[in-house]
Motif scaffolding. Structure first.
Motif, PDB file in Angstrom:
ATOM      1  N   UNK A   1      -2.362   1.489  -8.519  1.00  0.00           N
ATOM      2  CA  UNK A   1      -3.027   2.779  -8.332  1.00  0.00           C
ATOM      3  C   UNK A   1      -4.011   3.090  -9.446  1.00  0.00           C
ATOM      4  N   UNK A   2      -4.004   2.288 -10.519  1.00  0.00           N
ATOM      5  CA  UNK A   2      -4.925   2.528 -11.630  1.00  0.00           C
ATOM      6  C   UNK A   2      -6.335   2.057 -11.358  1.00  0.00           C
ATOM      7  N   UNK A   3      -6.538   1.379 -10.248  1.00  0.00           N
ATOM      8  CA  UNK A   3      -7.884   0.903  -9.910  1.00  0.00           C
ATOM      9  C   UNK A   3      -8.739   2.037  -9.373  1.00  0.00           C
TER      10      UNK A   3
ATOM     11  N   UNK B   1     -14.951  -2.126 -16.274  1.00  0.00           N
ATOM     12  CA  UNK B   1     -13.891  -2.032 -15.260  1.00  0.00           C
ATOM     13  C   UNK B   1     -12.606  -1.620 -15.966  1.00  0.00           C
ATOM     14  N   UNK B   2     -12.184  -0.396 -15.731  1.00  0.00           N
ATOM     15  CA  UNK B   2     -11.018   0.146 -16.420  1.00  0.00           C
ATOM     16  C   UNK B   2      -9.738  -0.526 -15.947  1.00  0.00           C
ATOM     17  N   UNK B   3      -8.753  -0.547 -16.836  1.00  0.00           N
ATOM     18  CA  UNK B   3      -7.441  -1.095 -16.487  1.00  0.00           C
ATOM     19  C   UNK B   3      -6.455   0.014 -16.129  1.00  0.00           C
ATOM     20  N   UNK B   4      -6.859   1.267 -16.337  1.00  0.00           N
ATOM     21  CA  UNK B   4      -5.981   2.389 -15.999  1.00  0.00           C
ATOM     22  C   UNK B   4      -4.885   2.646 -17.021  1.00  0.00           C
ATOM     23  N   UNK B   5      -4.982   2.005 -18.188  1.00  0.00           N
ATOM     24  CA  UNK B   5      -3.958   2.222 -19.219  1.00  0.00           C
ATOM     25  C   UNK B   5      -4.559   1.933 -20.594  1.00  0.00           C
TER      26      UNK B   5
ATOM     27  N   UNK C   1     -11.134   3.815  -6.569  1.00  0.00           N
ATOM     28  CA  UNK C   1     -10.922   3.877  -5.123  1.00  0.00           C
ATOM     29  C   UNK C   1     -11.539   2.674  -4.408  1.00  0.00           C
ATOM     30  N   UNK C   2     -12.718   2.242  -4.872  1.00  0.00           N
ATOM     31  CA  UNK C   2     -13.365   1.092  -4.239  1.00  0.00           C
ATOM     32  C   UNK C   2     -12.543  -0.173  -4.433  1.00  0.00           C
ATOM     33  N   UNK C   3     -11.890  -0.288  -5.584  1.00  0.00           N
ATOM     34  CA  UNK C   3     -11.042  -1.449  -5.842  1.00  0.00           C
ATOM     35  C   UNK C   3      -9.802  -1.450  -4.964  1.00  0.00           C
ATOM     36  N   UNK C   4      -9.205  -0.273  -4.753  1.00  0.00           N
ATOM     37  CA  UNK C   4      -8.020  -0.171  -3.897  1.00  0.00           C
ATOM     38  C   UNK C   4      -8.377  -0.574  -2.467  1.00  0.00           C
ATOM     39  N   UNK C   5      -9.497  -0.080  -1.963  1.00  0.00           N
ATOM     40  CA  UNK C   5      -9.915  -0.445  -0.608  1.00  0.00           C
ATOM     41  C   UNK C   5     -10.165  -1.945  -0.497  1.00  0.00           C
ATOM     42  N   UNK C   6     -10.757  -2.521  -1.524  1.00  0.00           N
ATOM     43  CA  UNK C   6     -11.033  -3.960  -1.488  1.00  0.00           C
ATOM     44  C   UNK C   6      -9.737  -4.759  -1.456  1.00  0.00           C
TER      45      UNK C   6
ATOM     46  N   UNK D   1       3.121  -3.974   7.759  1.00  0.00           N
ATOM     47  CA  UNK D   1       3.058  -3.979   6.294  1.00  0.00           C
ATOM     48  C   UNK D   1       3.095  -2.549   5.770  1.00  0.00           C
ATOM     49  N   UNK D   2       4.026  -2.273   4.896  1.00  0.00           N
ATOM     50  CA  UNK D   2       4.139  -0.968   4.253  1.00  0.00           C
ATOM     51  C   UNK D   2       3.378  -1.001   2.934  1.00  0.00           C
ATOM     52  N   UNK D   3       2.407  -0.130   2.765  1.00  0.00           N
ATOM     53  CA  UNK D   3       1.553  -0.113   1.569  1.00  0.00           C
ATOM     54  C   UNK D   3       2.068   0.939   0.596  1.00  0.00           C
ATOM     55  N   UNK D   4       2.247   0.519  -0.666  1.00  0.00           N
ATOM     56  CA  UNK D   4       2.682   1.423  -1.729  1.00  0.00           C
ATOM     57  C   UNK D   4       1.644   1.395  -2.839  1.00  0.00           C
ATOM     58  N   UNK D   5       1.143   2.563  -3.218  1.00  0.00           N
ATOM     59  CA  UNK D   5       0.241   2.689  -4.364  1.00  0.00           C
ATOM     60  C   UNK D   5       1.066   3.094  -5.571  1.00  0.00           C
ATOM     61  N   UNK D   6       1.039   2.255  -6.614  1.00  0.00           N
ATOM     62  CA  UNK D   6       1.873   2.516  -7.782  1.00  0.00           C
ATOM     63  C   UNK D   6       1.241   1.835  -8.988  1.00  0.00           C
ATOM     64  N   UNK D   7       1.648   2.257 -10.183  1.00  0.00           N
ATOM     65  CA  UNK D   7       1.192   1.585 -11.398  1.00  0.00           C
ATOM     66  C   UNK D   7       1.780   0.178 -11.435  1.00  0.00           C
ATOM     67  N   UNK D   8       0.938  -0.804 -11.649  1.00  0.00           N
ATOM     68  CA  UNK D   8       1.400  -2.190 -11.577  1.00  0.00           C
ATOM     69  C   UNK D   8       0.615  -3.046 -12.547  1.00  0.00           C
ATOM     70  N   UNK D   9       1.219  -4.167 -12.947  1.00  0.00           N
ATOM     71  CA  UNK D   9       0.532  -5.119 -13.822  1.00  0.00           C
ATOM     72  C   UNK D   9      -0.399  -6.036 -13.042  1.00  0.00           C
ATOM     73  N   UNK D  10      -0.300  -6.029 -11.719  1.00  0.00           N
ATOM     74  CA  UNK D  10      -1.167  -6.852 -10.880  1.00  0.00           C
ATOM     75  C   UNK D  10      -1.976  -5.945  -9.963  1.00  0.00           C
ATOM     76  N   UNK D  11      -3.143  -6.409  -9.568  1.00  0.00           N
ATOM     77  CA  UNK D  11      -3.989  -5.610  -8.676  1.00  0.00           C
ATOM     78  C   UNK D  11      -3.345  -5.469  -7.301  1.00  0.00           C
ATOM     79  N   UNK D  12      -2.684  -6.549  -6.864  1.00  0.00           N
ATOM     80  CA  UNK D  12      -2.081  -6.562  -5.531  1.00  0.00           C
ATOM     81  C   UNK D  12      -0.902  -7.518  -5.542  1.00  0.00           C
ATOM     82  N   UNK D  13       0.217  -7.110  -4.963  1.00  0.00           N
ATOM     83  CA  UNK D  13       1.386  -7.991  -4.872  1.00  0.00           C
ATOM     84  C   UNK D  13       2.114  -7.700  -3.564  1.00  0.00           C
ATOM     85  N   UNK D  14       2.440  -8.774  -2.826  1.00  0.00           N
ATOM     86  CA  UNK D  14       3.085  -8.616  -1.514  1.00  0.00           C
ATOM     87  C   UNK D  14       4.462  -9.253  -1.533  1.00  0.00           C
ATOM     88  N   UNK D  15       5.466  -8.508  -1.087  1.00  0.00           N
ATOM     89  CA  UNK D  15       6.834  -9.000  -0.950  1.00  0.00           C
ATOM     90  C   UNK D  15       7.090  -9.247   0.536  1.00  0.00           C
ATOM     91  N   UNK D  16       7.100 -10.520   0.935  1.00  0.00           N
ATOM     92  CA  UNK D  16       7.247 -10.866   2.356  1.00  0.00           C
ATOM     93  C   UNK D  16       8.608 -10.465   2.905  1.00  0.00           C
TER      94      UNK D  16
END
Length: 479
Positions: free
Chosen positions: A218-220, A387-391, A222-227, A194-209
């Motif tokens: 990336x707006x979360x 809990x900030x939304x980063x925007x 650090x604790x949110x990103x790790x989770x 799995x290749x992980x990309x940190x970027x501005x996104x409308x979703x907390x996490x999204x996976x393209x199989x």
């Protein structure tokens, strides 16, 4: 019959006494023995008697779990906890319980199992009763209510998943004994491609199989990103146990089972970041100081509170606490209680409970001594979070989390240090919710309890515009 090994616990007694800051005379007084007798116990010159074992288990229930006991004493301790249920009118002498555990272990185990079945059956009946009396025309529970009840009836602890998540943690932990963002990314890449990309996104996490790409917002914090990384690792590594647990859950609908899988994945992600045994020891060392524990595990305040509420492993339990999350409208969006305090299943919570004040005061810890209608006192801690939304164009989420324990455990809960936890100390009278609270003299009541009739006096007016009649025959009121 083989004689049962005697319990010598000198080192554990000394550790307990030093941890509590007690002199020998202090602990001896609590145990109702002489200082010289305690000294003999601490030097392993004399073994613990059944009476002293029960006294220690009663006075220090959390510490008692760390004593090195044989199987018979563990069974006797389980019996003590079972017969302490108020359903049993008369106490059973500790020596009798020890003899039963020693001479009739099969019966003792079966008794403990039956009591656990009774307790869970009682909880299920309460759940069904409330569902029938709720506003839903069919009285049936919604899928997320089923999942919430499943976790409650599981004591908010899932042993198989917790242990496998703990093993994953140890496979990835760095020199600080933590799982970092880098180690999570490397583990996902090396073991699962799995290749992980940190970027501005409308979703907390999204996976393209198709491309095996995981995009993390990336707006979360650090604790949110790790989770979120840990959640995807769970999906890759622990899907089989999660599927097995959901399949055997007994939930009625596919939607409920899908929600349970999501809840289990979140549970396991927290267990990866905060491995059970080490986390439990840390919580005990720092007396459940959430900010301090969060800084050690690099987790958020809410994540840490939630994990503290899951420490229910048999023989290695943490402090029995309640935990909940409340939004700006007073809705309880997360909840669990390992104490006698039970949250309202329907309707709002008690307005006198400090968690509602905390929602409006972010980043400040509030504490409260509260007393429920059954006379049990609780130490509550609540903190408002943002809990900030980063925007700028998306509003941050505002809510509060609460954590608490019974006042008898105050010495294990750092937030009780500023409160008078003695029986003479003042306490705020709270209830589960107005719908089922029996307090007749509450000025904050929003509406009458559903099982009381009300009386209206047109020539007399108090803060609440009605009086509650004594409970008895008469129409029950619906919310």
């Amino acid at each position: 019959m083989t004689q049962r090994p005697r319990i010598f616990a000198g080192s554990q007694l000394r550790k307990l006494r030093n941890r509590k800051g007690l002199q020998q005379t202090d602990l001896a007084a609590l145990l109702a023995i002489s200082s010289s007798y305690l000294s003999q116990l601490e030097h392993d010159d004399r073994p613990l008697t059944p009476r002293l074992a029960e006294k220690l288990a009663t006075l220090f229930p959390v510490d008692w779990q760390d004593f090195e006991l044989d199987e018979t004493e563990h069974l006797a301790d389980a019996l003590r906890q079972a017969v302490a249920d108020p359903v049993f009118a008369d106490p059973v002498p500790p020596a009798t319980l020890t003899r039963i555990a020693e001479q009739q272990p099969a019966f003792a185990r079966r008794f403990v199992e039956l009591h656990e079945i009774y307790r869970r059956t009682s909880q299920r009946l309460e759940i069904v009763d409330e569902a029938i009396s709720a506003e839903s025309p069919t009285g049936s529970r919604l899928p997320w209510e089923e999942v919430r009840d499943w976790f409650h009836l599981s004591n908010n602890y899932v042993d198989r998943l917790d242990r496998e998540a703990e093993a994953l943690h140890h496979a990835m932990a760095d020199d600080t004994h933590n799982v970092s963002t880098g180690s999570l990314r490397d583990y996902l890449q090396e073991l699962h491609g799995v290749n992980v990309v940190l970027d501005q996104s409308d979703t907390l996490r999204a996976y393209d199989a198709s491309t095996q790409t995981l995009v993390i917002d990336a707006g979360q914090p650090a604790a949110g990103i790790r989770f979120q990384l840990a959640c995807h690792l769970v999906a890759c590594s622990l899907s089989e146990p999660i599927d097995d647990i959901a399949a055997s859950s007994g939930l009625r609908t596919a939607t409920a089972r899908a929600l349970l899988k999501l809840g289990l994945a979140n549970y396991a992600a927290g267990a990866i970041l905060m491995p059970y045994e080490r986390f439990r020891r840390t919580a005990r060392e720092y007396r459940n100081d959430v900010d301090r524990i969060s800084s050690i595990y690099r987790t958020s305040f809410e994540q840490t509170c939630h994990r503290l509420s899951t420490l229910q492993r048999s023989g290695s339990r943490g402090l029995p606490v309640f935990f909940c999350r409340v939004d700006m409208a007073g809705n309880i969006t997360k909840r669990h209680s390992a104490t006698r305090l039970q949250f309202a299943r329907y309707g709002g919570g008690c307005p006198l409970w400090i968690v509602h004040e905390a929602v409006a005061i972010p980043d400040r810890v509030l504490v409260q001594m509260a007393e429920t209608p059954d006379g049990v006192r609780y130490v509550s801690m609540a903190k408002g979070l943002v809990k900030t939304t980063g925007r700028f164009d998306r509003q941050p989420r505002r809510y509060a989390v609460a954590l608490g324990c019974e006042a008898k455990h105050a010495d294990e809960f750092i937030y009780a240090d500023t409160l008078d936890t003695s029986p003479a100390g003042s306490a705020t009278p709270i209830g589960p919710s107005c719908r089922i609270c029996p307090r007749a003299d509450c000025d904050q009541r929003a509406y009458p309890p559903s099982d009381h009739a009300i009386a209206i006096d047109h020539h007399r007016r108090s803060v609440v515009p009605y009086d509650l009649e004594k409970q008895g025959p008469g129409p029950a009121r619906s919310d």
